[in-house]
Design a protein around this motif. Structure first.
Motif, mmCIF file in Angstrom:
data_model
loop_
_atom_site.group_PDB
_atom_site.id
_atom_site.type_symbol
_atom_site.label_atom_id
_atom_site.label_comp_id
_atom_site.label_asym_id
_atom_site.label_seq_id
_atom_site.Cartn_x
_atom_site.Cartn_y
_atom_site.Cartn_z
ATOM 1 N N ILE A 379 1.063 -1.171 -0.105
ATOM 2 C CA ILE A 379 -0.132 -0.203 -0.143
ATOM 3 C C ILE A 379 0.826 1.170 0.197
ATOM 4 O O ILE A 379 0.638 2.045 -0.858
ATOM 5 N N LEU A 380 1.795 1.241 1.059
ATOM 6 C CA LEU A 380 2.534 2.256 1.106
ATOM 7 C C LEU A 380 3.540 2.871 -0.360
ATOM 8 O O LEU A 380 3.518 3.781 -1.000
ATOM 9 N N GLU A 381 4.076 2.170 -1.081
ATOM 10 C CA GLU A 381 4.492 1.542 -2.567
ATOM 11 C C GLU A 381 3.691 2.058 -3.523
ATOM 12 O O GLU A 381 4.183 2.932 -4.042
ATOM 13 N N THR A 382 1.995 2.089 -3.491
ATOM 14 C CA THR A 382 1.407 2.098 -3.994
ATOM 15 C C THR A 382 1.064 3.580 -4.173
ATOM 16 O O THR A 382 0.771 4.138 -4.753
ATOM 17 N N ILE A 383 1.297 4.007 -2.778
ATOM 18 C CA ILE A 383 0.806 5.550 -2.612
ATOM 19 C C ILE A 383 1.497 6.597 -3.477
ATOM 20 O O ILE A 383 1.371 7.507 -3.604
ATOM 21 N N ASN A 384 2.857 6.131 -2.919
ATOM 22 C CA ASN A 384 4.081 7.212 -3.464
ATOM 23 C C ASN A 384 3.978 7.105 -5.403
ATOM 24 O O ASN A 384 4.481 8.051 -5.268
ATOM 25 N N LEU A 385 3.585 5.523 -5.516
ATOM 26 C CA LEU A 385 3.614 5.842 -7.096
ATOM 27 C C LEU A 385 2.371 6.866 -7.868
ATOM 28 O O LEU A 385 2.497 7.327 -8.749
ATOM 29 N N HIS A 386 1.569 6.640 -7.196
ATOM 30 C CA HIS A 386 0.006 8.041 -7.411
ATOM 31 C C HIS A 386 0.888 8.320 -7.169
ATOM 32 O O HIS A 386 0.001 9.719 -7.837
ATOM 33 N N ILE A 387 1.645 9.472 -6.134
ATOM 34 C CA ILE A 387 1.744 10.897 -6.318
ATOM 35 C C ILE A 387 2.929 11.360 -6.147
ATOM 36 O O ILE A 387 3.527 12.664 -6.474
ATOM 37 N N LYS A 388 3.389 10.576 -7.160
ATOM 38 C CA LYS A 388 4.993 10.602 -8.203
ATOM 39 C C LYS A 388 5.052 12.241 -8.964
ATOM 40 O O LYS A 388 5.817 12.846 -8.831
ATOM 41 N N PRO A 389 3.804 12.442 -9.884
ATOM 42 C CA PRO A 389 3.884 13.155 -10.912
ATOM 43 C C PRO A 389 4.105 14.167 -9.889
ATOM 44 O O PRO A 389 4.481 15.616 -10.078
ATOM 45 N N ILE A 390 3.167 15.076 -8.473
ATOM 46 C CA ILE A 390 2.220 15.335 -7.442
ATOM 47 C C ILE A 390 4.176 15.424 -7.213
ATOM 48 O O ILE A 390 3.957 17.586 -6.774
ATOM 49 N N LEU A 391 5.262 15.246 -6.928
ATOM 50 C CA LEU A 391 5.847 15.284 -5.894
ATOM 51 C C LEU A 391 7.277 16.622 -7.263
ATOM 52 O O LEU A 391 7.981 17.152 -7.318
ATOM 53 N N GLU A 392 6.911 16.285 -8.307
ATOM 54 C CA GLU A 392 7.189 17.625 -9.165
ATOM 55 C C GLU A 392 6.482 18.579 -9.549
ATOM 56 O O GLU A 392 6.314 19.308 -10.245
ATOM 57 N N LEU A 393 6.231 19.104 -8.650
ATOM 58 C CA LEU A 393 5.256 20.435 -8.471
ATOM 59 C C LEU A 393 6.853 21.808 -9.226
ATOM 60 O O LEU A 393 5.844 22.341 -9.851
ATOM 61 N N ASP A 394 7.517 21.044 -9.058
ATOM 62 C CA ASP A 394 7.951 22.726 -9.690
ATOM 63 C C ASP A 394 8.079 22.857 -11.513
ATOM 64 O O ASP A 394 8.357 23.833 -12.350
ATOM 65 N N LYS A 395 7.367 21.475 -12.615
ATOM 66 C CA LYS A 395 6.834 21.744 -13.529
ATOM 67 C C LYS A 395 6.073 21.475 -13.884
ATOM 68 O O LYS A 395 5.668 22.340 -15.113
ATOM 69 N N MET A 396 5.173 21.924 -12.729
ATOM 70 C CA MET A 396 4.050 22.313 -13.015
ATOM 71 C C MET A 396 3.120 23.008 -12.497
ATOM 72 O O MET A 396 1.507 23.342 -12.322
ATOM 73 N N PRO A 397 3.512 24.340 -12.323
ATOM 74 C CA PRO A 397 3.450 25.340 -11.094
ATOM 75 C C PRO A 397 2.031 25.900 -11.975
ATOM 76 O O PRO A 397 0.370 26.003 -11.232
ATOM 77 N N LYS A 398 2.223 25.870 -13.141
ATOM 78 C CA LYS A 398 1.025 26.337 -14.117
ATOM 79 C C LYS A 398 -0.663 26.061 -13.889
ATOM 80 O O LYS A 398 -1.448 26.400 -14.183
ATOM 81 N N ALA A 399 0.234 24.881 -14.416
ATOM 82 C CA ALA A 399 -0.741 23.487 -14.684
ATOM 83 C C ALA A 399 -1.751 23.453 -13.353
ATOM 84 O O ALA A 399 -3.068 23.434 -13.394
ATOM 85 N N VAL A 400 -1.141 23.058 -12.046
ATOM 86 C CA VAL A 400 -1.750 23.272 -11.106
ATOM 87 C C VAL A 400 -2.735 24.480 -10.584
ATOM 88 O O VAL A 400 -3.925 24.642 -10.134
#
Length: 545
Positions: A379-400
């Protein structure tokens, strides 16, 4: 029972004043009533005073007053045969009850009744006009009380609608502002306890465990804390002379949205001014006002605590908190809760998650278990995979920022704006109606000016609230998702290091277990997540789905 000689009157004098002056030991008005009665007695030597009774600070709507009831005992015992009051309004303002005492009960018991200022003396021969006078004056007194009651109710509703706190005591964690008794401010001594209670609940502790913990730490209960601060608060829930924290008192705090800055008032009411018993008001009729004072708990944590209360909160006797997956892990076959089962083997205990329905009564066909330790890691590994795009917040401030926020907070703001708009229209319509009432002489100019001023203040307050809410809604549409902000604050570049109860509750709606090779996770905020992942500048192809 004593016997009083014929022609001799032994009297009790009765004085009453309503609650407005109830804070004085003996108000000036009571003193004036005594003076009037004593001057009257000087002119009537045939009447001897036995005792004087005073109900200072009691309403005249009913006769459940301590001194009045004590005076009735004197009458029933035959000690007195005369009652003297200043006027009928001091005797009572309930038309039916006052008439019953004067016209039925007192004559039956042979009691003479005297109301000095109203020139009423039941020992004198009554004329036809006298027979009409007493009921008429009682009716006027009753109508006066009804009018006062309506004005007070209207005034209190106006205060509630403008976000003014009207209860006599501040809720635990707050105190009343020294500058404005209708404004709550944070009590820095008690507020940390409230925050800790919510924190413990979110971490998985039951209300009973939280109460035990508070008692162990020697934290005074809300009522003990009020008494320590010399507040004369009486609590109907208190059963023991030394109050202790109980699960119900913890639950009341967890369920009180005042801690989010929202006032929900008018939860109880009485049918009319003659009935003191209060009944629960339907929730749809509560008067709610948001952002009335500084919040102790965030709305997100309050909703999270409420969600936890609805889940399975049973805690094993040897545990201090809920199990990690309690109320979250469900059987994919029957929908029942998954529970822990310990299996000893080779001098070692192995823990599995099994379907509770199958374990207890075999009503579910799924009779296998899943190893808890491996399940937790998966479950922990799945959650970390699920939120991996959010770890790249520096790449998507405009998108958010471009994501239209369509969550419950936005919806609540829109509903609040509509509600304020409706109230504003009602106040404006009422202002027009009182203009017509003044023109036709229905209300006096003095009452008109008071109502007009109050309505003007309310209309201005509602307009400002609508402007503020509209501005907040516009700002929210351009802001980052609160969910993404939360995730960015608590996770590292490698993801969450450990699976906790709080993490599960904030990230996961439900986990459905079909067997060890098929597990479905229903995540929170799925629409927002999918919207973020649509943007081309975010590379999500490598993320396992």
């Amino acid at each position: 029972m004593g016997t009083i000689p014929k022609g001799v009157y032994i009297a009790d004098a009765y004085y009453r004043l309503s609650k407005e002056d109830g804070d004085k030991a003996e108000s000036d008005s009571i003193t004036n009533q005594k003076t009037l009665v004593r001057e009257f007695l000087k002119l009537h030597p045939d009447i001897q005073i036995y005792k004087e009774w005073a109900d200072d600070g009691y309403t005249g709507v009913n006769f459940e007053r301590p001194s009045f009831q004590a005076m009735l005992e004197d009458i029933k015992s035959g000690i007195i045969n005369c009652v003297i009051v200043k006027d009928l309004s001091r005797f009572g303002r309930n038309y039916i009850e006052a008439g019953r005492y004067i016209e039925q009960i007192f004559p039956y018991l042979g009691v003479r009744f005297i109301a000095i200022n109203d020139n009423i003396d039941t020992s004198a021969a009554a004329s036809a006009s006298d027979e009409l006078l007493i009921p008429f004056k009682n009716l006027i007194n009753d109508a006066y009380c009804r009018d006062i009651s309506i004005k007070i109710r209207t005034h209190l509703d106006m205060k509630r609608e403008t976000g003014q706190y009207i209860s006599p005591f501040a809720p635990y964690g707050y105190k009343k502002s020294p500058q404005n008794k209708n404004q709550l401010v944070i009590d820095e001594n008690a507020a940390p306890i409230v925050r800790q209670i919510f924190k413990w609940k979110i971490e998985g502790m039951s209300s009973a465990r939280i109460a035990d913990k508070l008692n162990q730490l020697g934290i005074p209960t809300p009522i003990a804390y009020k008494h320590r601060n010399r507040e004369a608060l009486h609590c109907e829930f208190q059963k023991n002379p030394i109050p202790k924290w109980m699960p119900n008192s913890v639950s009341r705090i967890l369920g009180n949205e005042v801690y989010t800055g929202t006032l929900a008032q008018g939860k109880t009411s009485s049918p009319n001014y003659k009935i003191r018993a209060r009944t629960r008001t339907p929730e749809k009729d509560w008067i709610r006002c948001e952002n009335c004072h500084e919040a102790i708990i965030s709305p997100e944590d309050f909703c999270l605590a409420a969600k936890i209360k609805k889940q399975d909160t049973r805690v094993a006797p040897d545990r201090q908190a809920l199990h990690l997956f309690s109320g979250i892990a469900k059987c994919g076959h029957c929908g029942g809760n998954m529970t822990r089962k310990t299996v000893p083997a080779n001098k070692k205990d192995y823990v599995y998650l099994v379907c509770m329905e199958n374990k207890n009564n075999k009503r579910c066909p799924y009779n296998k278990g899943i190893p808890l330790e491996k399940f937790e890691l998966a479950i922990l590994e799945t959650i970390n995979l699920h939120i991996k795009p959010i770890l790249e917040l520096d790449k998507m401030p405009k998108a958010v920022q471009e994501i239209p926020y369509k969550g419950c907070f936005s919806k609540k703001l829109q509903e609040n704006i509509s509600e304020k708009k409706q109230k504003l229209e009602e106040k404006r319509r009422y202002a027009a109606e009182i203009d017509a009432d003044l023109k036709h002489g229905i209300i006096s100019k003095r009452d008109y000016m008071e109502l007009k001023e109050a309505l003007h203040c309310e209309i201005n307050a509602l307009e400002k609230e609508m402007e503020s809410l509209q501005s907040e809604l516009e700002d929210l549409a351009a802001a980052k998702s609160d969910k993404a902000a939360w995730a960015g604050q608590f996770i590292t570049q490698k993801g969450f290091p450990k699976l906790t109860r709080e993490l599960l509750l904030k990230m996961v709606e439900e986990i459905r277990i079909f067997d060890k090779d098929r597990i479905e996770i229903v995540f929170q905020f799925q629409p927002e997540y999918e919207k973020v992942c649509q943007y081309p500048e975010i590379d999500t192809e490598h993320i396992e789905r």
